[in-house]
Design a protein around this motif. Structure first.
Motif, PDB file in Angstrom:
ATOM      1  N   THR A  38       0.873  -1.315   0.062  1.00  0.00           N
ATOM      2  CA  THR A  38       0.010  -0.122  -0.088  1.00  0.00           C
ATOM      3  C   THR A  38       0.971   1.367  -0.037  1.00  0.00           C
ATOM      4  OG1 THR A  38      -1.813  -1.305   1.217  1.00  0.00           O
ATOM      5  CG2 THR A  38      -1.792   1.213   1.176  1.00  0.00           C
ATOM      6  N   GLY A  39       1.701   1.208   0.758  1.00  0.00           N
ATOM      7  CA  GLY A  39       2.874   2.181   0.654  1.00  0.00           C
ATOM      8  C   GLY A  39       3.697   2.552  -0.488  1.00  0.00           C
ATOM      9  N   ILE A  40       4.320   1.253  -0.994  1.00  0.00           N
ATOM     10  CA  ILE A  40       4.971   1.528  -2.232  1.00  0.00           C
ATOM     11  C   ILE A  40       3.935   2.126  -3.354  1.00  0.00           C
ATOM     12  CG2 ILE A  40       5.745   0.330  -4.197  1.00  0.00           C
ATOM     13  CD1 ILE A  40       6.856  -1.632  -2.051  1.00  0.00           C
ATOM     14  N   PHE A  41       2.557   1.579  -3.416  1.00  0.00           N
ATOM     15  CA  PHE A  41       1.589   1.996  -4.467  1.00  0.00           C
ATOM     16  C   PHE A  41       1.382   3.502  -4.382  1.00  0.00           C
ATOM     17  CE2 PHE A  41       0.570  -2.564  -5.300  1.00  0.00           C
ATOM     18  CZ  PHE A  41       1.314  -2.419  -6.489  1.00  0.00           C
ATOM     19  N   SER A  42       1.127   3.911  -3.132  1.00  0.00           N
ATOM     20  CA  SER A  42       0.737   5.200  -2.510  1.00  0.00           C
ATOM     21  C   SER A  42       2.135   6.194  -3.234  1.00  0.00           C
ATOM     22  CB  SER A  42       0.585   5.430  -1.208  1.00  0.00           C
ATOM     23  OG  SER A  42      -0.681   4.823  -1.175  1.00  0.00           O
ATOM     24  N   ALA A  43       3.021   5.715  -2.747  1.00  0.00           N
ATOM     25  CA  ALA A  43       4.541   6.597  -3.133  1.00  0.00           C
ATOM     26  C   ALA A  43       4.461   6.900  -4.764  1.00  0.00           C
ATOM     27  CB  ALA A  43       5.622   6.070  -2.561  1.00  0.00           C
ATOM     28  N   ILE A  44       4.245   6.013  -5.469  1.00  0.00           N
ATOM     29  CA  ILE A  44       4.480   5.937  -6.941  1.00  0.00           C
ATOM     30  C   ILE A  44       3.384   6.741  -7.474  1.00  0.00           C
ATOM     31  CG2 ILE A  44       4.331   4.452  -8.996  1.00  0.00           C
ATOM     32  CD1 ILE A  44       5.723   2.129  -7.463  1.00  0.00           C
ATOM     33  N   LEU A  45       2.062   6.617  -6.916  1.00  0.00           N
ATOM     34  CA  LEU A  45       0.954   7.063  -7.595  1.00  0.00           C
ATOM     35  C   LEU A  45       0.733   8.597  -7.088  1.00  0.00           C
ATOM     36  CD1 LEU A  45      -1.637   4.251  -7.330  1.00  0.00           C
ATOM     37  CD2 LEU A  45      -0.348   4.937  -9.416  1.00  0.00           C
ATOM     38  N   CYS A  46       1.172   9.011  -5.682  1.00  0.00           N
ATOM     39  CA  CYS A  46       1.057  10.371  -5.344  1.00  0.00           C
ATOM     40  C   CYS A  46       2.666  11.175  -5.429  1.00  0.00           C
ATOM     41  CB  CYS A  46       0.655  10.200  -3.883  1.00  0.00           C
ATOM     42  SG  CYS A  46      -0.775   9.577  -3.421  1.00  0.00           S
ATOM     43  N   THR A  47       3.310  10.691  -6.193  1.00  0.00           N
ATOM     44  CA  THR A  47       4.480  11.589  -6.218  1.00  0.00           C
ATOM     45  C   THR A  47       4.319  12.378  -7.448  1.00  0.00           C
ATOM     46  OG1 THR A  47       5.939   9.989  -5.328  1.00  0.00           O
ATOM     47  CG2 THR A  47       7.201  11.628  -6.926  1.00  0.00           C
ATOM     48  N   PRO A  48       3.654  12.132  -8.540  1.00  0.00           N
ATOM     49  CA  PRO A  48       3.475  13.045  -9.565  1.00  0.00           C
ATOM     50  C   PRO A  48       2.425  14.127  -9.206  1.00  0.00           C
ATOM     51  CG  PRO A  48       3.265  11.091 -10.309  1.00  0.00           C
ATOM     52  CD  PRO A  48       3.563  10.735  -9.056  1.00  0.00           C
ATOM     53  N   ILE A  49       1.580  13.843  -8.295  1.00  0.00           N
ATOM     54  CA  ILE A  49       0.512  14.747  -7.765  1.00  0.00           C
ATOM     55  C   ILE A  49       1.519  16.051  -7.093  1.00  0.00           C
ATOM     56  CG2 ILE A  49      -1.163  15.329  -6.202  1.00  0.00           C
ATOM     57  CD1 ILE A  49      -2.478  12.467  -6.775  1.00  0.00           C
ATOM     58  N   LEU A  50       2.461  15.592  -6.179  1.00  0.00           N
ATOM     59  CA  LEU A  50       3.164  16.495  -5.445  1.00  0.00           C
ATOM     60  C   LEU A  50       4.021  17.505  -6.311  1.00  0.00           C
ATOM     61  CD1 LEU A  50       4.353  14.039  -2.353  1.00  0.00           C
ATOM     62  CD2 LEU A  50       2.644  16.155  -2.419  1.00  0.00           C
ATOM     63  N   VAL A  51       4.356  16.698  -7.472  1.00  0.00           N
ATOM     64  CA  VAL A  51       5.335  17.467  -8.350  1.00  0.00           C
ATOM     65  C   VAL A  51       4.424  18.636  -9.061  1.00  0.00           C
ATOM     66  CG1 VAL A  51       6.378  17.342 -10.519  1.00  0.00           C
ATOM     67  CG2 VAL A  51       7.042  15.444  -8.862  1.00  0.00           C
ATOM     68  N   VAL A  52       3.239  18.055  -9.427  1.00  0.00           N
ATOM     69  CA  VAL A  52       2.332  19.151 -10.257  1.00  0.00           C
ATOM     70  C   VAL A  52       1.919  20.228  -9.095  1.00  0.00           C
ATOM     71  CG1 VAL A  52      -0.041  19.344 -10.950  1.00  0.00           C
ATOM     72  CG2 VAL A  52       1.346  17.409 -11.678  1.00  0.00           C
ATOM     73  N   LEU A  53       1.764  19.980  -7.896  1.00  0.00           N
ATOM     74  CA  LEU A  53       1.369  21.123  -6.764  1.00  0.00           C
ATOM     75  C   LEU A  53       2.461  21.692  -6.577  1.00  0.00           C
ATOM     76  CD1 LEU A  53      -0.619  18.792  -4.097  1.00  0.00           C
ATOM     77  CD2 LEU A  53      -1.603  20.344  -5.817  1.00  0.00           C
ATOM     78  N   HIS A  54       3.807  21.239  -6.629  1.00  0.00           N
ATOM     79  CA  HIS A  54       5.009  22.219  -6.515  1.00  0.00           C
ATOM     80  C   HIS A  54       5.183  23.191  -7.653  1.00  0.00           C
ATOM     81  CE1 HIS A  54       8.936  23.419  -5.525  1.00  0.00           C
ATOM     82  NE2 HIS A  54       9.419  23.024  -6.815  1.00  0.00           N
ATOM     83  N   PHE A  55       5.005  22.636  -8.616  1.00  0.00           N
ATOM     84  CA  PHE A  55       5.185  23.607 -10.000  1.00  0.00           C
ATOM     85  C   PHE A  55       3.996  24.463 -10.306  1.00  0.00           C
ATOM     86  CE2 PHE A  55       8.514  20.325 -11.005  1.00  0.00           C
ATOM     87  CZ  PHE A  55       9.579  21.126 -11.060  1.00  0.00           C
ATOM     88  N   THR A  56       2.962  24.164  -9.869  1.00  0.00           N
ATOM     89  CA  THR A  56       1.803  25.210  -9.982  1.00  0.00           C
ATOM     90  C   THR A  56       1.654  26.083  -8.711  1.00  0.00           C
ATOM     91  OG1 THR A  56       0.357  23.533  -8.714  1.00  0.00           O
ATOM     92  CG2 THR A  56       0.256  23.550 -11.106  1.00  0.00           C
ATOM     93  N   GLY A  57       2.539  25.966  -7.732  1.00  0.00           N
ATOM     94  CA  GLY A  57       2.729  26.791  -6.541  1.00  0.00           C
ATOM     95  C   GLY A  57       1.739  26.588  -5.481  1.00  0.00           C
ATOM     96  N   ILE A  58       0.963  25.695  -5.696  1.00  0.00           N
ATOM     97  CA  ILE A  58      -0.186  25.389  -4.864  1.00  0.00           C
ATOM     98  C   ILE A  58       0.454  25.011  -3.458  1.00  0.00           C
ATOM     99  CG2 ILE A  58      -2.198  24.200  -4.154  1.00  0.00           C
ATOM    100  CD1 ILE A  58      -2.790  23.943  -6.987  1.00  0.00           C
ATOM    101  N   GLU A  59       1.299  23.897  -3.414  1.00  0.00           N
ATOM    102  CA  GLU A  59       2.255  23.518  -2.277  1.00  0.00           C
ATOM    103  C   GLU A  59       3.415  23.428  -2.721  1.00  0.00           C
ATOM    104  OE1 GLU A  59       2.667  22.472   1.491  1.00  0.00           O
ATOM    105  OE2 GLU A  59       0.546  22.967   0.745  1.00  0.00           O
ATOM    106  N   PRO A  60       4.142  24.429  -2.254  1.00  0.00           N
ATOM    107  CA  PRO A  60       5.831  24.292  -2.883  1.00  0.00           C
ATOM    108  C   PRO A  60       6.689  23.572  -1.761  1.00  0.00           C
ATOM    109  CG  PRO A  60       5.105  26.402  -1.781  1.00  0.00           C
ATOM    110  CD  PRO A  60       3.854  25.696  -2.173  1.00  0.00           C
ATOM    111  N   MET A  61       7.367  22.789  -2.320  1.00  0.00           N
ATOM    112  CA  MET A  61       8.296  21.740  -1.666  1.00  0.00           C
ATOM    113  C   MET A  61       9.358  22.543  -1.234  1.00  0.00           C
ATOM    114  SD  MET A  61       7.824  18.153  -3.536  1.00  0.00           S
ATOM    115  CE  MET A  61       7.788  18.454  -5.013  1.00  0.00           C
ATOM    116  N   THR A  62      10.014  22.462   0.054  1.00  0.00           N
ATOM    117  CA  THR A  62      11.084  23.183   0.647  1.00  0.00           C
ATOM    118  C   THR A  62      11.888  21.970   1.308  1.00  0.00           C
ATOM    119  OG1 THR A  62       9.985  23.656   2.839  1.00  0.00           O
ATOM    120  CG2 THR A  62       9.939  25.372   1.025  1.00  0.00           C
TER     121      THR A  62
END
Length: 181
Positions: free
Chosen positions: A50-74
């Motif tokens: 479950t963790g592996i699939f969540s990490a694989i499937l959610c990582t692209p969402i985090l990248v999109v949120l970062h580059f749109t400025g909604i949730e910048p990663m620091t």
């Protein structure tokens, strides 16, 4: 972007909370449905996948949120990473393993009602803790906490009171079958 108004922010939060609760309910029922016995699966491996699939499937969402400025990663300080890792291992992995085992042993309804007891119990602990500021117990809180406790005990009453009928290993449709001698 445009500033978010407080009412819209509250509505969005409420909608997201309801969606999350619906997904959690579906997840709880699916765990019980797909894993009818604890002998059918190894829980650590289940949550590992479950963790592996969540990490694989959610990582692209985090990248999109970062580059749109909604949730910048620091960058995160190493000490915070260590605390988050410890919290994840104890507060998430262990609790999820115990939660899933409880669902397999009982039912999603009993387990999730039991989890809902954490809210009134934590408020009661705050009320009884001499070091915490004295909270104001309002009538609506006491009523809500009482309803949560009552619902938990009413759901468990058949098992606690011994009025639950013994299962005869049948097909569960309630029909009696005659035994031929």
């Amino acid at each position: 972007g445009t500033p978010v108004r407080p009412l819209e922010s509250h509505m969005l939060g409420d909608v997201l909370s309801l969606v999350a609760a619906a997904f959690f309910a579906v997840y709880s029922v699916l765990v019980k449905w797909l894993i009818p016995s604890e002998k059918d699966i190894r829980m650590p491996m289940f949550f590992g996948f479950t963790g592996i699939f969540s990490a694989i499937l959610c990582t692209p969402i985090l990248v999109v949120l970062h580059f749109t400025g909604i949730e910048p990663m620091t960058s995160i300080p190493p000490r915070v990473v260590a605390y988050l890792t410890l919290n994840g291992l104890i507060g998430t992995v262990l609790s999820d393993l115990l939660w899933a085992k409880a669902i397999v042993l009982t039912s999603p309804l009993v387990v999730n009602l039991g989890m809902s007891l954490t809210i009134p119990l934590s408020c009661l602990a705050d009320f009884l803790n001499p070091l915490s500021p004295t909270p104001k117990l309002q009538w609506d809180y006491v009523l809500g906490a009482s309803l949560v406790f009552c619902s938990f005990f009413l759901v468990n009453c058949p098992a606690l009171c011994g009025s639950e009928e013994e299962s005869d290993g049948g097909d569960g449709d309630g029909a009696e079958t005659e035994k031929s001698g």
